[in-house]
Design a protein around this motif. Structure first.
Motif, PDB file in Angstrom:
ATOM      1  N   ASP A  43      53.139 -36.201  -0.299  1.00  0.00           N
ATOM      2  CA  ASP A  43      54.175 -37.054   0.273  1.00  0.00           C
ATOM      3  C   ASP A  43      54.351 -36.709   1.747  1.00  0.00           C
ATOM      4  O   ASP A  43      54.213 -35.557   2.149  1.00  0.00           O
ATOM      5  CB  ASP A  43      55.509 -36.834  -0.456  1.00  0.00           C
ATOM      6  CG  ASP A  43      55.438 -37.274  -1.910  1.00  0.00           C
ATOM      7  OD1 ASP A  43      54.841 -38.322  -2.164  1.00  0.00           O
ATOM      8  OD2 ASP A  43      55.976 -36.568  -2.772  1.00  0.00           O
ATOM      9  N   TYR A  44      54.672 -37.729   2.527  1.00  0.00           N
ATOM     10  CA  TYR A  44      54.882 -37.538   3.959  1.00  0.00           C
ATOM     11  C   TYR A  44      56.278 -37.994   4.338  1.00  0.00           C
ATOM     12  O   TYR A  44      56.770 -38.997   3.828  1.00  0.00           O
ATOM     13  CB  TYR A  44      53.862 -38.352   4.770  1.00  0.00           C
ATOM     14  CG  TYR A  44      52.446 -37.913   4.568  1.00  0.00           C
ATOM     15  CD1 TYR A  44      51.920 -36.859   5.309  1.00  0.00           C
ATOM     16  CD2 TYR A  44      51.629 -38.543   3.630  1.00  0.00           C
ATOM     17  CE1 TYR A  44      50.611 -36.450   5.120  1.00  0.00           C
ATOM     18  CE2 TYR A  44      50.324 -38.133   3.441  1.00  0.00           C
ATOM     19  CZ  TYR A  44      49.818 -37.085   4.193  1.00  0.00           C
ATOM     20  OH  TYR A  44      48.530 -36.675   4.010  1.00  0.00           O
ATOM     21  N   VAL A  45      56.898 -37.263   5.245  1.00  0.00           N
ATOM     22  CA  VAL A  45      58.189 -37.631   5.805  1.00  0.00           C
ATOM     23  C   VAL A  45      58.033 -37.616   7.318  1.00  0.00           C
ATOM     24  O   VAL A  45      57.617 -36.612   7.896  1.00  0.00           O
ATOM     25  CB  VAL A  45      59.310 -36.654   5.374  1.00  0.00           C
ATOM     26  CG1 VAL A  45      60.621 -37.018   6.045  1.00  0.00           C
ATOM     27  CG2 VAL A  45      59.474 -36.645   3.865  1.00  0.00           C
TER      28      VAL A  45
ATOM     29  N   LEU B 262      50.532 -43.615   7.944  1.00  0.00           N
ATOM     30  CA  LEU B 262      51.529 -42.881   7.162  1.00  0.00           C
ATOM     31  C   LEU B 262      52.406 -43.839   6.366  1.00  0.00           C
ATOM     32  O   LEU B 262      52.774 -43.561   5.220  1.00  0.00           O
ATOM     33  CB  LEU B 262      52.376 -41.994   8.070  1.00  0.00           C
ATOM     34  CG  LEU B 262      51.665 -40.771   8.645  1.00  0.00           C
ATOM     35  CD1 LEU B 262      52.548 -40.064   9.665  1.00  0.00           C
ATOM     36  CD2 LEU B 262      51.247 -39.812   7.550  1.00  0.00           C
TER      37      LEU B 262
ATOM     38  N   SER C 283      55.045 -43.127   3.264  1.00  0.00           N
ATOM     39  CA  SER C 283      55.936 -42.152   3.892  1.00  0.00           C
ATOM     40  C   SER C 283      57.278 -42.793   4.206  1.00  0.00           C
ATOM     41  O   SER C 283      57.389 -44.002   4.383  1.00  0.00           O
ATOM     42  CB  SER C 283      55.314 -41.589   5.165  1.00  0.00           C
ATOM     43  OG  SER C 283      55.218 -42.598   6.145  1.00  0.00           O
TER      44      SER C 283
END
Length: 106
Positions: free
Chosen positions: A2-4, A26, A31
Motif C-alpha cells: 500500500d502507498y500513502v 501511485l 494510493s
C-alpha cells in the motif's frame, strides 16, 4: 504493498510531484493522499521554546492541552485544529496504515 502520498505544503518548494507520471502511477496502484496542516511560524517558535524549557520533545497531544501550560491558549488551539485535520485523514486511510490481523484483540 500500500502507498500513502503525504503532502506537506509547509515544505513544498514547487509542484514537481503534482500531475507527474509518478503521482499517476501511485494513484493507479490505489494510493491515498493526506495533506499535513500548516502550523504558523509563531506556533512553531513557541513549540521550540516549550521543548527547550521541558528539555525534551513534546508531542502534539501534550502541546494541545492548555492546562499543561506549554503553549498559550490560542497556540494550543492551533495544535488542536491541526490534530483534528490529521486524525480525519488518518481515519480515512486506516486500512492502509495497519493490517487488520496485526491489531491487538485486547
Amino acid at each position: 504493498m500500500d502507498y500513502v502520498i503525504v503532502e506537506n505544503p509547509a515544505k513544498a518548494r514547487g509542484d514537481l510531484f503534482k500531475g507527474s507520471p509518478l503521482e499517476k502511477q501511485l494513484q493507479e496502484f490505489g494510493s491515498k493522499a493526506i495533506t499535513l496542516p500548516t502550523v504558523t511560524p509563531t506556533t512553531l517558535l513557541a513549540i521550540e521554546k516549550a521543548e527547550a524549557i521541558a528539555g525534551r520533545g513534546l508531542s502534539f497531544a501534550e502541546l494541545s492541552r492548555t492546562e499543561a501550560g506549554h503553549l498559550e491558549r490560542l497556540l494550543a488551539g492551533e495544535i488542536q485544529w491541526a490534530m483534528q485535520k490529521m486524525f480525519r485523514q488518518y481515519d480515512a486511510i486506516a486500512n492502509l496504515l495497519l493490517p487488520t490481523d496485526l491489531i491487538p484483540k485486547e
